[in-house]
Design a protein around this motif. Sequence first.
Motif: not given
Length: 824
Positions: A753, A745, A732, A747-748, A739, A735-736
């Motif tokens: 996640e 994919h 975490r 998403r935060p 990806n 962040g993005t």
Amino acid sequence: MIQTTDNCFVLCTDHTTYAFHVLPPGHLEHLYYGPRIRTDHPEDLSPLIRTPVFPSGNTNVYSEEYSNYSLEDLALEMSADGKGDIRAPFLALTHGDGSSTSDFLYRSFAVTEGVRPMHSLPQAGMTKENRFRSSDGSIETLTVTLQDAEYELDLDLIWTVFPDCDVITRRAVLRNESSDPVTIRQIASLQIDFPDPDYTVSTFTGGWASEMERTDFHPVPSARIENASFTGTSSSRANPFLMLSARGAGETWGRVYGFNLVYSGNHAEVLETSRSGILRLRTGINPRGFRWLLPPGDFFETPEAMMTCSGEGAGGMSRNMHRFIRQYILPPAWRSRPRPVLLNTWEADYFNVSERTVLRQAKLAKKAGIELLVIDDGWFGHREDDTSSLGDWTVNRKKFPGGLRPLSEKLRRMGLELGIWTEPEMISRDSDLFRQHPDWALRIPGHPHSEGRRQMILDLTRSDVQEYLIETISHLLRSARISYVKWDMNRTFSDIYSRSLPADRQGEVLHRYMIGLYRCLDILTRRFPEILFEGCAAGGNRADPGMLCYFPQIWGSDNTDPLCRTVIQQGYSYGYPLSCISAHVSASPNHQTLRRSPLHARFAAAAFGLMGYELNLPDLTGEERNEIEEQIRFYKEWRDVFFQGDFYRTAPAPSPAGPGTRCPAESAGILSPVSSNYVQWTVVSEDRLRAVHLVFQKRTIPNHQPLRMTPRGLDPEKRYRVRNLPVKYDIRNFGTLVNTASPVHIRPGSLAERTAARFVKLPGEREDLTCGGDVLLQAGMKLAPGFAGVGLSDQVRIFLDCDARLYLIEAADDREEAAENNEK
């Protein structure tokens, strides 16, 4: 070693020399203090001695007989008002006839083995037998007696030489041999007049949660620099420790002096340069608000001052101070005794502590390897906040139905010891004690009182209050199996007045308070020698050698943010061993700054102190508790190195030009130059076989890959294996960016996640190599390149804001030799 020849006195430690002599009129002239010089023959000091020919300018001559002497132009060991020395005086008196002129001249001297005991104040080298003698007789004390014949006063100047630590202590005793009282307006512990002013003065100031910030002044102006406390404590505003550094001196080179005061009350360190270029340094009790009436036949003794000098820069000076405090200041029973890893309940529960919350914490604490559980504020009286109950040291039965004894026994069966928080010097208006004894509070009768933290201070100038405190705390400590006491003091003094003293002696209150407090601490620590006492005063408001004579450790700051702690602990390290400064791993976001930081970085900063935890363990994730378990396991394996090792700072970036500037390496917010963005410390075992090195990054700098670790204190002749303590990162943090590597994919903030973060951890880089100690000392070690947006792999160092690495350094030759011997 102390030499006395031809009116000269020479005090030698292993590496320093201190010299002064008696002038023809009878005053003491300071000759030299610095690296050791040869003084085997009387003529060795002759280049330093010059008889004045005439007084200069509009100075006053000392006397008709000695009309060539002007005291203002001399480097003196002791100065007083009235005879022409207009600089900051060592001694200021008012005699019975109203005069303030004093003239103390040499009368006699004595050299004795060991330490000359003090009567009412703590001092270095004292044991329970009230005297310290070195096994080889090397510790000696010089007493030089001066006399003011006009007013029948004697002044003893007392130096004690501790050769192995390169430390000399200095204090004074004034005796009134006349038939009239005399008023002491000022009396110092130490005065040194250096022959030139080309020094940088470093003070360590701040406040609550910002203790020990280093500030440098250069050169010392003719206007005075004063580092002083008027809080009734040694103060987080201005610690009594200071440094003098010769021009060009740094962390590892050049002449640096260190000074400190064995006292926990108001103090003042004054520096000024005379018109003739002599730099005077004076330290002792702050004269502001101080007046002491000395009756006929009585005496007054000053606190003891400490001084050291090193030709190996600030680092050498610091290690002198560290050795001295460990060997001669800390209570003997605790000087080499390892301290337990503790968990304090404050930031977990604040005032809502109870037996239920303690036992809930205890189960997880034991599993993690914690050894001591400390119940902080809220366990006594009817204490629900800070408005009540101080002075009523009885257990709150709603929170702890069975009291502390059953709880301590439950913890003992679990393998944990019990500790408690106390604030014995304080009294609340809402307390049974205040209702019974309102006159026991320090306050002006009939006038409004300014309070701090909604509490008042007990009048420890009174013997009946001292006895109450001693017996009440003794009863408390006997009531359960208590192994640790945190002794706090959360306010400074205001409206200073004691009903036990007449109006003309109210200037004695604060010093008499310290004498009374020291008596209480002396009795309690002797009565309970197996209890570990930790001093605290709203953090570091009373962190000084005086408290360390009774309490072997100090809570250095209420601020547990690791970024701030690197500044605070580095500040302490100049004058105090970090093995007597407590440091805790706390929550993220931090409760004082709301800053977020990795758990491993919080641990890395706390390990360079007396490491403990201030967390709510049940609120942590299983991963976090497992990480803490690994941290404690590692810390116990290396605790002897952290606790007893020699401490080294890597030299910081130069300070910006100009007086009164903060050193950039000490300022958490400065990002440039790049080198000031990192804190690097090394702690090395005494045999130099093991070491731990810290690299702490304050802020992430983009596209800055290179970084070297630069350990200190290793043996250049040995080979060492260097490896980092492994770390793992939560995905975490990215962040993005995840990806770019994730097959799906993410998403935060999503469930995906959070789920991925439970099972996927990104390992940090691994460092492991063997090389010569000389290479590490002279060139350092290039670390894996820092993350720069691309190229992420297990060879890349991910370094976040407020991030850290610990590097373990072990002598390879000895390990290999031991393995070969085992095979044979």
